[in-house]
Design a protein around this motif. Sequence first.
Motif, PDB file in Angstrom:
ATOM      1  N   ASP A 127      18.668  -4.825   0.571  1.00 42.35           N
ATOM      2  CA  ASP A 127      19.224  -4.340  -0.542  1.00 42.35           C
ATOM      3  C   ASP A 127      18.378  -4.292  -1.803  1.00 42.35           C
ATOM      4  O   ASP A 127      18.809  -4.030  -2.931  1.00 42.35           O
ATOM      5  N   ALA A 128      17.187  -4.320  -1.449  1.00 47.19           N
ATOM      6  CA  ALA A 128      16.232  -4.118  -2.772  1.00 47.19           C
ATOM      7  C   ALA A 128      16.205  -2.814  -3.518  1.00 47.19           C
ATOM      8  O   ALA A 128      16.517  -1.860  -2.725  1.00 47.19           O
ATOM      9  N   PRO A 129      15.997  -2.871  -4.982  1.00 49.58           N
ATOM     10  CA  PRO A 129      16.270  -1.695  -5.530  1.00 49.58           C
ATOM     11  C   PRO A 129      15.285  -0.388  -5.267  1.00 49.58           C
ATOM     12  O   PRO A 129      15.603   0.521  -5.535  1.00 49.58           O
ATOM     13  N   LEU A 130      14.423  -0.656  -4.508  1.00 45.19           N
ATOM     14  CA  LEU A 130      13.319   0.428  -4.387  1.00 45.19           C
ATOM     15  C   LEU A 130      13.022   0.538  -2.777  1.00 45.19           C
ATOM     16  O   LEU A 130      12.828  -0.393  -2.163  1.00 45.19           O
ATOM     17  N   THR A 131      12.904   1.782  -2.463  1.00 45.58           N
ATOM     18  CA  THR A 131      12.503   2.115  -1.088  1.00 45.58           C
ATOM     19  C   THR A 131      11.313   3.244  -1.530  1.00 45.58           C
ATOM     20  O   THR A 131      11.175   4.264  -1.865  1.00 45.58           O
ATOM     21  N   LEU A 132      10.145   2.591  -1.112  1.00 44.53           N
ATOM     22  CA  LEU A 132       8.630   3.269  -1.229  1.00 44.53           C
ATOM     23  C   LEU A 132       7.975   3.588  -0.020  1.00 44.53           C
ATOM     24  O   LEU A 132       7.828   2.466   0.810  1.00 44.53           O
ATOM     25  N   ASN A 133       7.667   4.933   0.433  1.00 37.93           N
ATOM     26  CA  ASN A 133       7.096   5.039   1.459  1.00 37.93           C
ATOM     27  C   ASN A 133       8.032   4.435   2.769  1.00 37.93           C
ATOM     28  O   ASN A 133       7.219   4.151   3.740  1.00 37.93           O
ATOM     29  N   GLY A 134       9.242   4.404   2.588  1.00 40.44           N
ATOM     30  CA  GLY A 134      10.126   4.039   3.729  1.00 40.44           C
ATOM     31  C   GLY A 134      10.090   2.435   3.797  1.00 40.44           C
ATOM     32  O   GLY A 134      10.873   1.928   4.544  1.00 40.44           O
ATOM     33  N   LEU A 135       9.490   1.554   2.792  1.00 43.55           N
ATOM     34  CA  LEU A 135       9.621   0.244   2.816  1.00 43.55           C
ATOM     35  C   LEU A 135      10.163  -0.099   1.677  1.00 43.55           C
ATOM     36  O   LEU A 135      10.325   0.453   0.787  1.00 43.55           O
ATOM     37  N   LYS A 136      10.952  -1.381   1.588  1.00 45.75           N
ATOM     38  CA  LYS A 136      11.739  -1.977   0.677  1.00 45.75           C
ATOM     39  C   LYS A 136      10.843  -2.686  -0.255  1.00 45.75           C
ATOM     40  O   LYS A 136      10.008  -3.226   0.184  1.00 45.75           O
ATOM     41  N   ASP A 137      11.161  -2.545  -1.807  1.00 45.79           N
ATOM     42  CA  ASP A 137      10.102  -3.077  -2.657  1.00 45.79           C
ATOM     43  C   ASP A 137      11.209  -3.870  -3.885  1.00 45.79           C
ATOM     44  O   ASP A 137      12.196  -2.964  -4.109  1.00 45.79           O
ATOM     45  N   GLY A 138      10.644  -4.656  -4.511  1.00 45.64           N
ATOM     46  CA  GLY A 138      11.257  -4.992  -5.694  1.00 45.64           C
ATOM     47  C   GLY A 138      12.531  -6.334  -5.289  1.00 45.64           C
ATOM     48  O   GLY A 138      12.872  -6.379  -4.384  1.00 45.64           O
ATOM     49  N   ALA A 139      12.972  -6.457  -6.528  1.00 49.38           N
ATOM     50  CA  ALA A 139      14.154  -7.190  -6.410  1.00 49.38           C
ATOM     51  C   ALA A 139      15.041  -7.245  -7.871  1.00 49.38           C
ATOM     52  O   ALA A 139      14.490  -7.087  -8.870  1.00 49.38           O
ATOM     53  N   ILE A 140      16.224  -7.741  -7.624  1.00 52.73           N
ATOM     54  CA  ILE A 140      17.068  -7.783  -8.951  1.00 52.73           C
ATOM     55  C   ILE A 140      17.764  -9.074  -8.751  1.00 52.73           C
ATOM     56  O   ILE A 140      18.183  -9.550  -7.776  1.00 52.73           O
ATOM     57  N   GLY A 141      18.034  -9.919 -10.186  1.00 52.19           N
ATOM     58  CA  GLY A 141      18.362 -10.991 -10.020  1.00 52.19           C
ATOM     59  C   GLY A 141      18.885 -11.391 -11.273  1.00 52.19           C
ATOM     60  O   GLY A 141      19.091 -10.773 -12.088  1.00 52.19           O
ATOM     61  N   CYS A 142      19.500 -12.890 -11.377  1.00 57.25           N
ATOM     62  CA  CYS A 142      20.150 -13.243 -12.582  1.00 57.25           C
ATOM     63  C   CYS A 142      20.951 -12.455 -13.126  1.00 57.25           C
ATOM     64  O   CYS A 142      21.029 -11.924 -14.227  1.00 57.25           O
ATOM     65  N   ASP A 143      22.316 -12.366 -12.180  1.00 58.04           N
ATOM     66  CA  ASP A 143      23.471 -11.679 -12.537  1.00 58.04           C
ATOM     67  C   ASP A 143      22.996 -10.026 -13.020  1.00 58.04           C
ATOM     68  O   ASP A 143      23.248  -9.610 -14.194  1.00 58.04           O
ATOM     69  N   ASP A 144      22.050  -9.514 -12.506  1.00 56.02           N
ATOM     70  CA  ASP A 144      21.418  -8.210 -12.912  1.00 56.02           C
ATOM     71  C   ASP A 144      20.646  -8.141 -14.012  1.00 56.02           C
ATOM     72  O   ASP A 144      20.420  -7.103 -14.487  1.00 56.02           O
ATOM     73  N   GLN A 145      20.195  -9.112 -14.504  1.00 54.00           N
ATOM     74  CA  GLN A 145      19.425  -9.242 -15.819  1.00 54.00           C
ATOM     75  C   GLN A 145      17.718  -9.055 -15.578  1.00 54.00           C
ATOM     76  O   GLN A 145      17.036  -8.906 -16.383  1.00 54.00           O
ATOM     77  N   VAL A 146      17.399  -9.243 -14.363  1.00 54.59           N
ATOM     78  CA  VAL A 146      15.873  -9.534 -14.062  1.00 54.59           C
ATOM     79  C   VAL A 146      15.623  -8.299 -12.988  1.00 54.59           C
ATOM     80  O   VAL A 146      16.381  -8.323 -11.855  1.00 54.59           O
ATOM     81  N   PHE A 147      14.617  -7.313 -13.172  1.00 54.95           N
ATOM     82  CA  PHE A 147      14.206  -6.650 -12.143  1.00 54.95           C
ATOM     83  C   PHE A 147      12.529  -6.659 -11.838  1.00 54.95           C
ATOM     84  O   PHE A 147      12.055  -6.674 -13.206  1.00 54.95           O
TER      85      PHE A 147
END
Length: 488
Positions: A407-427
């Motif tokens: 459920d990572a925030p980015l889908t790049l070239n078909g792959l997952k990238d990135g993360a959201i944390g700390c009650d949606d305060q960190v990206f």
Amino acid sequence: MQSSSKALMVQGTTSDAGKSVLVAGLCRVLANKGIKVAPFKSQNMALNSAVTIDGGEIGRAQAAQAYACGIEATTDMNPVLLKPNSDTGAQVIVQGKVLTDMDAKGYHSYKPTVMPYVMESFSRLQSHYQSIMVEGAGSPAEINLREHDIANMGFAEKADIPVIIVADIDRGGVFAHLYGTLALLSQSEQDRVVGFVINRFRGDIALLESGLDWLEEKTGKPVIGVLPYLHGLMLEAEDAIDVSQLNSDEVQLKVVVPVLRRISNHTDFDPLRMHPNVDLVFVGKNQPLPAADLIIIPGSKSVRSDLAYLREQGWDKQIERHLRFGGKVMGICGGYQMLGEGIADPLGIEGEAGQSKGLGLLPLHTEIKDVKQLKQAKGTLTLPGQHGVEVFGYEIHAGETTGVSQDAPLTLNGLKDGAIGCDDQVFGTYLHGIFEAPQACAAILSWAGLQQAKGYDFAQMREESISRVADAIEQHLDLKTLWPDLDI
């Protein structure tokens, strides 16, 4: 010596004299006249780089110049890229791929070895294009660097191409710069210089004419033109951070970027710097992070070292306080790695081998590996409470990050990238250039708290800037002196 349209080199009296911008403008002038033209810079030293269509790494200035030509950037346009990783050493990238790390003395001796690669790339471009616009590096009058030179007159002599020299009058001392630079060249190099360009002039040109006459009389070289100071240009910088604030009175969101010692690809923030509703502030050594809506930790050439530096400055504690007060934090590439639980560099790729504890704001772990990831990327960004929007950019990193969820925030070239944390305060994300996609920029600013956030069309601003430079060149430069064979 007069130039044909085949090749012309722009050298400068100093760094930041305007070589990159002048080359971009000349590229656009030729392209507008139907000339198939490409940029070239034999050796570049910069922590701002771009990923090419052939999967390599070059300086961002050459990528912008390729755009001005209306073509895709390739590694032949910048065959040697030096990315400093210490005060005395750099990663050496040849024809887009990492070769090794060297200290300054070792690389100086190594230059004759890379010269054949430089000439190979230049010859390849010559075989595909009618004209090559070549950019020098620094100044040709650096006496201590003249031996084994591959970036300025050493290359011009080897390639047998004419040269123009540009100087920035806004810095002062322009006549001394031009006269002295020419005087420090050998006779054959002086003969190669077809004229001078004075850049960033403000005021009445009539007040400059006596100086121009003097310069032409003393050197025997024509002043090809005087370019005006063009305010608000948006073209990628090679290294220096432009801290000028171009915001309107409608600023609604404050964004703070701590300047790391080995900050890389700070051009990521140019779209924010130009956004009328964003106040972008770069914070340097021994300065506290001011109150802000969003703190962005940038990319880094030496992530563990810069993480230690961030802690030395006390910025880690200030970031924690910022989060307690409800602020948002974002990390890009190296900054993204710092947000995780830990960073390991067992092979010593970016410095001394070892491990570092991360900021612990995202449930991720990163290991620095000996294969650098270089790729252009596009896909979808979906931030909390938002619909997915188009995003594009590029990745340049040696780290491999684990713990990325489906459920990572980015889908790049078909792959997952990135993360959201700390009650949606960190990206965090690996994607450089993420703010250049207008919808993605708007989505991130909305997440950070900007009401009715709108995307800023950075590509249109770049296009307008290049067109302005090209128009100024056509108006103020004697192009017939440069290209007598063209119908100008």
